[in-house]
Write a protein that holds these residues in place. Structure first.
Motif, mmCIF file in Angstrom:
data_model
loop_
_atom_site.group_PDB
_atom_site.id
_atom_site.type_symbol
_atom_site.label_atom_id
_atom_site.label_comp_id
_atom_site.label_asym_id
_atom_site.label_seq_id
_atom_site.Cartn_x
_atom_site.Cartn_y
_atom_site.Cartn_z
ATOM 1 N N LEU A 12 1.305 -1.430 -1.173
ATOM 2 C CA LEU A 12 2.570 -1.263 -0.487
ATOM 3 C C LEU A 12 2.462 -1.880 0.901
ATOM 4 N N LEU A 13 3.592 -2.213 1.482
ATOM 5 C CA LEU A 13 3.601 -2.772 2.835
ATOM 6 C C LEU A 13 2.840 -1.872 3.790
ATOM 7 N N ASP A 14 3.028 -0.549 3.669
ATOM 8 C CA ASP A 14 2.379 0.390 4.564
ATOM 9 C C ASP A 14 0.859 0.351 4.438
ATOM 10 N N GLU A 15 0.345 0.015 3.237
ATOM 11 C CA GLU A 15 -1.073 0.145 2.972
ATOM 12 C C GLU A 15 -1.847 -1.136 3.216
ATOM 13 N N ALA A 16 -1.147 -2.217 3.500
ATOM 14 C CA ALA A 16 -1.826 -3.498 3.657
ATOM 15 C C ALA A 16 -2.861 -3.414 4.773
ATOM 16 N N PRO A 17 -4.135 -3.761 4.484
ATOM 17 C CA PRO A 17 -5.173 -3.640 5.501
ATOM 18 C C PRO A 17 -5.009 -4.676 6.593
ATOM 19 N N ALA A 18 -5.315 -4.288 7.808
ATOM 20 C CA ALA A 18 -5.285 -5.235 8.915
ATOM 21 C C ALA A 18 -6.649 -5.890 9.042
ATOM 22 N N THR A 19 -6.689 -7.123 9.444
ATOM 23 C CA THR A 19 -7.952 -7.831 9.570
ATOM 24 C C THR A 19 -8.682 -7.374 10.819
ATOM 25 N N GLY A 20 -10.026 -7.475 10.790
ATOM 26 C CA GLY A 20 -10.823 -7.166 11.962
ATOM 27 C C GLY A 20 -11.057 -5.686 12.199
ATOM 28 N N GLN A 21 -10.695 -4.817 11.248
ATOM 29 C CA GLN A 21 -10.892 -3.384 11.423
ATOM 30 C C GLN A 21 -12.007 -2.922 10.486
ATOM 31 N N HIS A 22 -13.034 -2.291 11.042
ATOM 32 C CA HIS A 22 -14.145 -1.826 10.235
ATOM 33 C C HIS A 22 -13.782 -0.479 9.614
ATOM 34 N N PRO A 23 -13.990 -0.329 8.299
ATOM 35 C CA PRO A 23 -13.608 0.934 7.644
ATOM 36 C C PRO A 23 -14.255 2.160 8.276
ATOM 37 N N LEU A 50 -0.227 13.088 17.374
ATOM 38 C CA LEU A 50 0.335 13.923 16.313
ATOM 39 C C LEU A 50 1.001 13.035 15.266
ATOM 40 N N LEU A 51 1.660 11.992 15.732
ATOM 41 C CA LEU A 51 2.284 11.040 14.819
ATOM 42 C C LEU A 51 1.231 10.311 13.992
ATOM 43 N N GLU A 52 0.103 9.976 14.605
ATOM 44 C CA GLU A 52 -0.990 9.357 13.849
ATOM 45 C C GLU A 52 -1.409 10.246 12.674
ATOM 46 N N LEU A 53 -1.531 11.557 12.928
ATOM 47 C CA LEU A 53 -1.937 12.480 11.854
ATOM 48 C C LEU A 53 -0.957 12.434 10.688
ATOM 49 N N VAL A 54 0.313 12.324 10.998
ATOM 50 C CA VAL A 54 1.323 12.226 9.947
ATOM 51 C C VAL A 54 1.175 10.916 9.183
ATOM 52 N N LEU A 55 0.896 9.843 9.919
ATOM 53 C CA LEU A 55 0.800 8.517 9.299
ATOM 54 C C LEU A 55 -0.465 8.337 8.472
ATOM 55 N N PHE A 56 -1.509 9.159 8.726
ATOM 56 C CA PHE A 56 -2.746 9.032 7.962
ATOM 57 C C PHE A 56 -2.483 9.105 6.460
ATOM 58 N N ARG A 57 -1.635 10.031 6.064
ATOM 59 C CA ARG A 57 -1.365 10.217 4.634
ATOM 60 C C ARG A 57 -0.601 9.036 4.047
ATOM 61 N N ALA A 58 0.267 8.447 4.844
ATOM 62 C CA ALA A 58 1.093 7.348 4.342
ATOM 63 C C ALA A 58 0.329 6.024 4.308
ATOM 64 N N ILE A 59 -0.605 5.864 5.237
ATOM 65 C CA ILE A 59 -1.323 4.588 5.362
ATOM 66 C C ILE A 59 -2.821 4.867 5.371
ATOM 67 N N PRO A 60 -3.444 4.913 4.210
ATOM 68 C CA PRO A 60 -4.850 5.313 4.141
ATOM 69 C C PRO A 60 -5.848 4.224 4.485
ATOM 70 N N ARG A 61 -5.444 2.953 4.580
ATOM 71 C CA ARG A 61 -6.408 1.862 4.650
ATOM 72 C C ARG A 61 -6.495 1.137 5.977
ATOM 73 N N ARG A 62 -5.719 1.563 6.979
ATOM 74 C CA ARG A 62 -5.811 0.839 8.243
ATOM 75 C C ARG A 62 -5.541 1.746 9.433
ATOM 76 N N ASP A 63 -5.871 1.239 10.597
ATOM 77 C CA ASP A 63 -5.669 1.953 11.854
ATOM 78 C C ASP A 63 -4.163 2.105 12.103
ATOM 79 N N VAL A 64 -3.718 3.348 12.286
ATOM 80 C CA VAL A 64 -2.282 3.579 12.463
ATOM 81 C C VAL A 64 -1.903 3.771 13.931
#
Length: 245
Positions: A12-23, A50-64
Motif C-alpha cells: 500500500l502507499l502507506d507501507e512503501a519503505p523509504a530509502t536510507g532507513q535501517h530497519p 502520540l501521532l507517531e504511535l497511532v501511525l505505527f499500526r498503519a505504516i509498519p515498514r518505515r519511519d513515520v
C-alpha cells in the motif's frame, strides 16, 4: 502438474519503505516511544509523538516521524489531525487507506468514549461531560453540523441525533422536524447544539432567529428548550447563559 510461483502483493502507499532507513533504527525508535508512553502516559508525549504511535499500526515498514510532523504542520494539533476530512488527509504525500482508516478509528473511539459519559445520564448535572462530548464531536469540524439532544421527563439524555449538515457558515434547520422528532421519541425537553467552523461561537442573526422558531414550536407542544450551545474551536456559547433564551 506445473507450479506457478506466488507473486508478492504490492505494498500500500502507506507501507512503501523509504530509502536510507535501517530497519533496526525504526524498530528501536518504536520500542523507545512505546516504553515512554507506557511509563509516563500521554502527558509525557508531545502531540506529534502520540501521532507517531497511532501511525505505527498503519505504516509498519518505515519511519513515520516525518509524516507525523507533516500532519501537525498542516492541521495544527492532534485533535485536528484525527478529525480532518478524508480528502484533506489524502492531500499529503504518503497517506493512503491504512493511515486514513487508523486516524478515523481513533476519532470514532474518542467520540464513543465521550458520548458514553452522557448517554442515559441526567444531563443538567453532567453539564461538563456534555460540553466535553460536544467539543470532541464537533469543535474541529470544517463544516457546520446541527445536533439535537432529546431528554425525558427526568432530564436524562435518551437520544443524540444529527439533524443536518451544512457549509462552512450555514446549516439548514427545520423547526417542525425537530419538534416532530421529539414527539416520536416521547421526549420532554431538548438541547440544540451546532458548531462554528470559524472558531468563534458568537451567534449569527440566523442562529438567533432559528432558535426563536424552535422555541415557539416547543412552547406549542409543551416541550422545554433547555439551551442552544454553539461550539467553537476552544470555547462554547450558551444561549441560556447569554440571555438569548
Amino acid at each position: 502438474m506445473s507450479h506457478v510461483a506466488e507473486q508478492p502483493l504490492p505494498l500500500l502507499l502507506d507501507e512503501a519503505p523509504a530509502t536510507g532507513q535501517h530497519p533496526s533504527y525504526i524498530k528501536d525508535h518504536r520500542q523507545r516511544l512505546r516504553a515512554r508512553f507506557m511509563a509516563g502516559g500521554p502527558a509525557a508525549m508531545p502531540d506529534y509523538e502520540l501521532l507517531e504511535l497511532v501511525l505505527f499500526r498503519a505504516i509498519p515498514r518505515r519511519d513515520v516521524k516525518p509524516l507525523a510532523r507533516a500532519l501537525m504542520d498542516r492541521f495544527g494539533d492532534f485533535n485536528r489531525v484525527i478529525t480532518a476530512p478524508e480528502a484533506r488527509l489524502r492531500d499529503l504525500a504518503g497517506i493512503g487507506d491504512a493511515v486514513v482508516i487508523e486516524l478515523k478509528i481513533v476519532e470514532a473511539a474518542a467520540q464513543r468514549m465521550a458520548r458514553a459519559r452522557v448517554m442515559q445520564r441526567h444531563i443538567l448535572s453532567s453539564w461538563d461531560a456534555l460540553l466535553d462530548y460536544c467539543h470532541t464531536a464537533m469543535a474541529h469540524r470544517e463544516t457546520e453540523q446541527f445536533r439535537v439532544l432529546y431528554l425525558d421527563r427526568k432530564n436524562t439524555l435518551i437520544a443524540d441525533e444529527e439533524q443536518a449538515k451544512g457549509t462552512v457558515d450555514h446549516v439548514p434547520v427545520y423547526p417542525r422536524e425537530v419538534a416532530k422528532r421529539a414527539l416520536e421519541l416521547n421526549a420532554s425537553a431538548l438541547i440544540l447544539v451546532h458548531n462554528h467552523p470559524s472558531g468563534d461561537p458568537t451567534p449569527s442573526a440566523s442562529d438567533i432567529n432559528m432558535t426563536a422558531q424552535i422555541q415557539r414550536a416547543c412552547d406549542a407542544l409543551d416541550l422545554t428548550l433547555h439551551d442552544h450551545l454553539i461550539i467553537g474551536k476552544s470555547a462554547e456559547l450558551s444561549f441560556r447563559s447569554e440571555g438569548y433564551l
